[in-house]
Design a protein around this motif. Structure first.
Motif, PDB file in Angstrom:
ATOM      1  N   GLY A  25      -8.665   7.692   1.154  1.00  0.00           N
ATOM      2  CA  GLY A  25      -8.970   7.313  -0.218  1.00  0.00           C
ATOM      3  C   GLY A  25      -9.185   8.460  -1.176  1.00  0.00           C
ATOM      4  O   GLY A  25      -9.893   8.307  -2.172  1.00  0.00           O
ATOM      5  N   VAL A  26      -8.571   9.625  -0.911  1.00  0.00           N
ATOM      6  CA  VAL A  26      -8.754  10.781  -1.801  1.00  0.00           C
ATOM      7  C   VAL A  26      -7.404  11.368  -2.209  1.00  0.00           C
ATOM      8  O   VAL A  26      -7.289  12.570  -2.459  1.00  0.00           O
ATOM      9  CB  VAL A  26      -9.630  11.872  -1.125  1.00  0.00           C
ATOM     10  CG1 VAL A  26     -11.081  11.431  -1.041  1.00  0.00           C
ATOM     11  CG2 VAL A  26      -9.090  12.220   0.268  1.00  0.00           C
ATOM     12  N   SER A  27      -6.385  10.526  -2.305  1.00  0.00           N
ATOM     13  CA  SER A  27      -5.034  11.030  -2.568  1.00  0.00           C
ATOM     14  C   SER A  27      -4.885  11.646  -3.955  1.00  0.00           C
ATOM     15  O   SER A  27      -3.961  12.413  -4.199  1.00  0.00           O
ATOM     16  CB  SER A  27      -4.017   9.903  -2.394  1.00  0.00           C
ATOM     17  OG  SER A  27      -4.338   8.804  -3.218  1.00  0.00           O
ATOM     18  N   GLY A  28      -5.771  11.334  -4.892  1.00  0.00           N
ATOM     19  CA  GLY A  28      -5.645  11.895  -6.234  1.00  0.00           C
ATOM     20  C   GLY A  28      -6.383  13.197  -6.430  1.00  0.00           C
ATOM     21  O   GLY A  28      -6.364  13.767  -7.535  1.00  0.00           O
TER      22      GLY A  28
ATOM     23  N   SER B  62     -11.421  25.271  -0.822  1.00  0.00           N
ATOM     24  CA  SER B  62     -12.495  24.298  -0.584  1.00  0.00           C
ATOM     25  C   SER B  62     -11.865  22.966  -0.202  1.00  0.00           C
ATOM     26  O   SER B  62     -11.014  22.448  -0.938  1.00  0.00           O
ATOM     27  CB  SER B  62     -13.354  24.121  -1.839  1.00  0.00           C
ATOM     28  OG  SER B  62     -13.985  25.334  -2.188  1.00  0.00           O
ATOM     29  N   PRO B  63     -12.255  22.371   0.938  1.00  0.00           N
ATOM     30  CA  PRO B  63     -11.698  21.074   1.308  1.00  0.00           C
ATOM     31  C   PRO B  63     -12.192  19.982   0.365  1.00  0.00           C
ATOM     32  O   PRO B  63     -13.182  20.163  -0.354  1.00  0.00           O
ATOM     33  CB  PRO B  63     -12.223  20.861   2.735  1.00  0.00           C
ATOM     34  CG  PRO B  63     -13.482  21.669   2.799  1.00  0.00           C
ATOM     35  CD  PRO B  63     -13.246  22.869   1.914  1.00  0.00           C
ATOM     36  N   VAL B  64     -11.513  18.865   0.367  1.00  0.00           N
ATOM     37  CA  VAL B  64     -11.913  17.714  -0.453  1.00  0.00           C
ATOM     38  C   VAL B  64     -12.938  16.892   0.328  1.00  0.00           C
ATOM     39  O   VAL B  64     -12.721  16.581   1.507  1.00  0.00           O
ATOM     40  CB  VAL B  64     -10.686  16.854  -0.808  1.00  0.00           C
ATOM     41  CG1 VAL B  64     -11.108  15.537  -1.459  1.00  0.00           C
ATOM     42  CG2 VAL B  64      -9.755  17.626  -1.728  1.00  0.00           C
ATOM     43  N   TYR B  65     -14.033  16.539  -0.325  1.00  0.00           N
ATOM     44  CA  TYR B  65     -15.085  15.782   0.350  1.00  0.00           C
ATOM     45  C   TYR B  65     -14.862  14.288   0.163  1.00  0.00           C
ATOM     46  O   TYR B  65     -14.806  13.780  -0.956  1.00  0.00           O
ATOM     47  CB  TYR B  65     -16.464  16.196  -0.149  1.00  0.00           C
ATOM     48  CG  TYR B  65     -16.947  17.451   0.537  1.00  0.00           C
ATOM     49  CD1 TYR B  65     -17.743  17.388   1.675  1.00  0.00           C
ATOM     50  CD2 TYR B  65     -16.549  18.717   0.082  1.00  0.00           C
ATOM     51  CE1 TYR B  65     -18.156  18.534   2.328  1.00  0.00           C
ATOM     52  CE2 TYR B  65     -16.947  19.872   0.734  1.00  0.00           C
ATOM     53  CZ  TYR B  65     -17.752  19.771   1.856  1.00  0.00           C
ATOM     54  OH  TYR B  65     -18.147  20.908   2.512  1.00  0.00           O
TER      55      TYR B  65
ATOM     56  N   SER C 115      -0.658  11.902   5.766  1.00  0.00           N
ATOM     57  CA  SER C 115      -1.126  10.564   5.391  1.00  0.00           C
ATOM     58  C   SER C 115      -2.633  10.482   5.211  1.00  0.00           C
ATOM     59  O   SER C 115      -3.135   9.489   4.684  1.00  0.00           O
ATOM     60  CB  SER C 115      -0.687   9.543   6.455  1.00  0.00           C
ATOM     61  OG  SER C 115      -1.164   9.918   7.729  1.00  0.00           O
ATOM     62  N   GLN C 116      -3.368  11.504   5.637  1.00  0.00           N
ATOM     63  CA  GLN C 116      -4.828  11.429   5.578  1.00  0.00           C
ATOM     64  C   GLN C 116      -5.380  11.267   4.157  1.00  0.00           C
ATOM     65  O   GLN C 116      -6.352  10.526   3.959  1.00  0.00           O
ATOM     66  CB  GLN C 116      -5.452  12.657   6.250  1.00  0.00           C
ATOM     67  CG  GLN C 116      -5.297  12.699   7.759  1.00  0.00           C
ATOM     68  CD  GLN C 116      -5.961  11.536   8.465  1.00  0.00           C
ATOM     69  OE1 GLN C 116      -6.866  10.895   7.942  1.00  0.00           O
ATOM     70  NE2 GLN C 116      -5.508  11.240   9.668  1.00  0.00           N
ATOM     71  N   PRO C 117      -4.809  11.931   3.126  1.00  0.00           N
ATOM     72  CA  PRO C 117      -5.359  11.709   1.776  1.00  0.00           C
ATOM     73  C   PRO C 117      -5.334  10.240   1.370  1.00  0.00           C
ATOM     74  O   PRO C 117      -6.300   9.739   0.771  1.00  0.00           O
ATOM     75  CB  PRO C 117      -4.443  12.564   0.885  1.00  0.00           C
ATOM     76  CG  PRO C 117      -3.990  13.672   1.771  1.00  0.00           C
ATOM     77  CD  PRO C 117      -3.801  13.014   3.108  1.00  0.00           C
ATOM     78  N   ARG C 118      -4.277   9.522   1.706  1.00  0.00           N
ATOM     79  CA  ARG C 118      -4.180   8.098   1.366  1.00  0.00           C
ATOM     80  C   ARG C 118      -5.131   7.266   2.227  1.00  0.00           C
ATOM     81  O   ARG C 118      -5.860   6.398   1.729  1.00  0.00           O
ATOM     82  CB  ARG C 118      -2.736   7.614   1.546  1.00  0.00           C
ATOM     83  CG  ARG C 118      -2.517   6.128   1.265  1.00  0.00           C
ATOM     84  CD  ARG C 118      -2.865   5.776  -0.182  1.00  0.00           C
ATOM     85  NE  ARG C 118      -2.687   4.367  -0.464  1.00  0.00           N
ATOM     86  CZ  ARG C 118      -1.582   3.849  -1.006  1.00  0.00           C
ATOM     87  NH1 ARG C 118      -0.545   4.637  -1.268  1.00  0.00           N
ATOM     88  NH2 ARG C 118      -1.503   2.565  -1.266  1.00  0.00           N
ATOM     89  N   VAL C 119      -5.132   7.526   3.514  1.00  0.00           N
ATOM     90  CA  VAL C 119      -5.963   6.740   4.436  1.00  0.00           C
ATOM     91  C   VAL C 119      -7.446   6.902   4.120  1.00  0.00           C
ATOM     92  O   VAL C 119      -8.224   5.944   4.214  1.00  0.00           O
ATOM     93  CB  VAL C 119      -5.665   7.154   5.895  1.00  0.00           C
ATOM     94  CG1 VAL C 119      -6.637   6.482   6.859  1.00  0.00           C
ATOM     95  CG2 VAL C 119      -4.230   6.808   6.273  1.00  0.00           C
TER      96      VAL C 119
END
Length: 318
Positions: free
Chosen positions: A109-112, A123-126, A103-107
């Protein structure tokens, strides 16, 4: 006498036993396939790889809760934002180890977004300049795709995250885990055994039905030698966004987290109120800490973060 692997589950038959890898106690153990194959047991080479990969991560904190629905992922995201904002010079990472329910991508704000693989690893998403995230949610074709995996495959994914993600220099790595005391938790603790873990933050709500499972979670930490930094009581009170009146939605009939901590000798890090504006921010991926910096929830969060930072920096007793 049969040798028992480090961090083995209770009632492990031992690597030399005929039941090695086949007994009911072996189910979900990261070493199950190795023991069952009859190959002489030895240190998992991944442990040293993970140790080297996380050598520049100062503090590794596991976020736990024996009960689902207590807001553990929300608390993890709040802690990540708060740690990154209260000290702009600090670098914070979040690893979403909830393989079946990321659920962290949605929470955040980087789900896309998508992760990129290079010679130095994934590389992680910033999320911000000093807050990054890795989650299996970035690897799915659709957010609605179900991850239907057995324990060994989930363990392999967690090992891959810990050994192949290029976090760079981090002050804090928060590891968001699913509810319970199952495969993912054993894997995270075993794979981090050489790299070192600062401790666990346990999340609960005030009612006894949640505290029952949280007691088991704290006992789990004691059995596997994982220090408990403290307990966060989430949704302790409802705060009306209009009049700021407070009411008890989840009654602490047995004394809530404060009584639990007193009974088990754990530290109460603080209590977060139930705020509907926070739920809306999580659904929309907005940064609640930045949106409402003077809200009761953020004020309580600041005190909790200060306790966690102090606990991490406190010298370990010999």
């Amino acid at each position: 006498m049969s040798s028992v692997p480090e961090n083995a589950p209770n009632h492990c038959p031992g690597t030399q036993s005929e039941d090695a890898g086949k007994a009911s106690a072996c189910a979900g153990c990261p070493n199950q396939n190795i023991c069952a194959s009859g190959v002489p047991a030895g240190p998992d080479p991944a442990l040293e790889i993970i140790k080297e990969r996380l050598a520049n991560v100062k503090h590794k904190i596991i976020i736990l809760s024996g009960k689902g629905g207590v807001g553990k992922s929300t608390v993890t995201s709040l802690l990540g934002h708060a740690l990154a904002k209260l000290n702009p010079d600090a670098n914070v990472g979040i690893l979403d180890a909830d393989i079946c329910g990321p659920s962290q991508p949605r929470v955040l704000g980087v789900s896309g977004e998508q992760v990129h693989n290079s010679g130095s690893g994934w590389s992680p998403v910033y999320v911000t300049d000093n807050l990054s995230l890795m989650s299996i949610g970035f690897l799915l074709a659709s957010p609605d795709d179900a991850v239907i995996w057995r324990g060994p495959k989930k363990n392999g994914m967690i090992k891959q995250f810990l050994s192949e993600v290029d976090w760079g220099d981090l002050d804090y790595l928060l590891i968001d885990t699913p509810p319970g005391t199952s495969d993912e938790h054993l894997s995270v603790i075993q794979y981090l055994s050489a790299a070192g873990v600062s401790g666990a933050v346990v999340v609960t709500t005030p009612q006894e039905v949640a505290l029952l499972d949280v007691r088991k979670e704290i006992q789990f930490c004691q059995k596997v030698g994982l220090p408990v930094l403290g307990v966060v009581e989430n949704m302790s009170l409802f705060v009306c966004p209009n009049c700021q009146a407070r009411s008890e939605i989840f009654p602490a009939t047995t004394g809530g987290a404060r009584a639990l901590c007193a009974a088990l000798g754990a530290r109460l890090l603080g209590a977060l109120p139930l705020d509907p504006l926070l739920a809306r921010c999580c659904d929309s991926g907005a940064d609640f800490v930045a949106e409402l910096p003077h809200s009761p929830a953020v004020l309580a969060l600041r005190a909790i973060v200060a306790e966690i930072v102090a606990s991490c920096d406190r010298p370990k007793s010999s």
